[in-house]
Each structure stands twice: as C-alpha cells, then as structure tokens.
Design an enzyme around this catalytic site. Structure first.
Site, PDB file in Angstrom:
ATOM      1  N   CYS A  31     -48.609  17.122 -62.014  1.00 13.38           N
ATOM      2  CA  CYS A  31     -47.284  17.427 -63.063  1.00 13.38           C
ATOM      3  C   CYS A  31     -47.482  18.939 -63.555  1.00 13.38           C
ATOM      4  O   CYS A  31     -48.285  19.101 -64.364  1.00 13.38           O
ATOM      5  CB  CYS A  31     -47.430  16.481 -64.294  1.00 13.38           C
ATOM      6  N   CYS A  34     -47.329  19.491 -67.412  1.00  8.65           N
ATOM      7  CA  CYS A  34     -48.642  19.300 -67.836  1.00  8.65           C
ATOM      8  C   CYS A  34     -49.621  20.116 -67.783  1.00  8.65           C
ATOM      9  O   CYS A  34     -50.244  20.541 -68.898  1.00  8.65           O
ATOM     10  CB  CYS A  34     -49.091  17.968 -67.284  1.00  8.65           C
TER      11      CYS A  34
END
Length: 106
Positions: A31, A34
């Site tokens: 991700c 993230c």
C-alpha cells in the site's frame, strides 16, 4: 518512542487492555499511501507519546482483527479508548492533519 507492531495475538493486551488510548494504523506492504504516512505516524508517536500509543497492524499477516473491525480500505487508522473504537480516519493525509485529528479525539 516509535510505533509499536501489534498482531491478532497481542491486540487484546496491547490495544484493548491498554491504560492509555491507542491509535492503530491498519496497513500493508503493497500500500503506497500507507508507506507515505508511516514517517508522519512515527513523529506523531514521539510527539504525543504521553497521551497515546501509536500501533501498526499488517493486515496481510493478521486477518482476524481487521476482519472484526471491518477494515475494507487502507490506510485506516482507528483510535481505541478503554477497549472501544472511538474514532477512525481513512486514507493518507499530511502529518499536520493527522495530528490535528488525533489531538481532537484524545
């Protein structure tokens, strides 16, 4: 104090039974957003260490808790107080916004 890794196994003790609020960042290695917010969360963890513990949970390695919490999209940050989820924020944001949101919920 750096962010703390929590797992399905340690979630009860590290988060739900904590005597201070815990912000859990649900994330995954693949991700991008993230990874973008990780340094900001480290800094917030240092700056607000008296008030809150910042924890990270890898949703690929831990599936039980994210499933119970209904984690659909990441990064998802959920603030727990006294064993209850009291606030959540979805998606990446600048550090200033993350910190402001967190402080307003503490």
């Amino acid at each position: 104090m750096a962010t703390k890794s929590v797992t399905d196994a340690s979630f009860q003790a590290d988060v739900l039974d904590s005597d201070k609020p815990v912000l859990v960042d649900f994330w995954a290695d693949w991700c991008g957003p993230c990874k973008m917010i990780a340094p900001a969360l480290e800094e917030i963890s240092d700056e607000l260490s008296e008030q809150v513990t910042v924890a990270k949970m890898d949703i690929m390695e831990n599936t039980d808790v994210p499933g119970q919490m209904g984690v659909q999209s990441i990064p998802l940050m959920i603030l727990f107080k006294d064993g209850k989820a009291v606030a959540q924020k979805l998606g990446a944001a600048p550090k200033s916004q993350l910190k402001q949101w967190l402080e307003s919920e503490l």
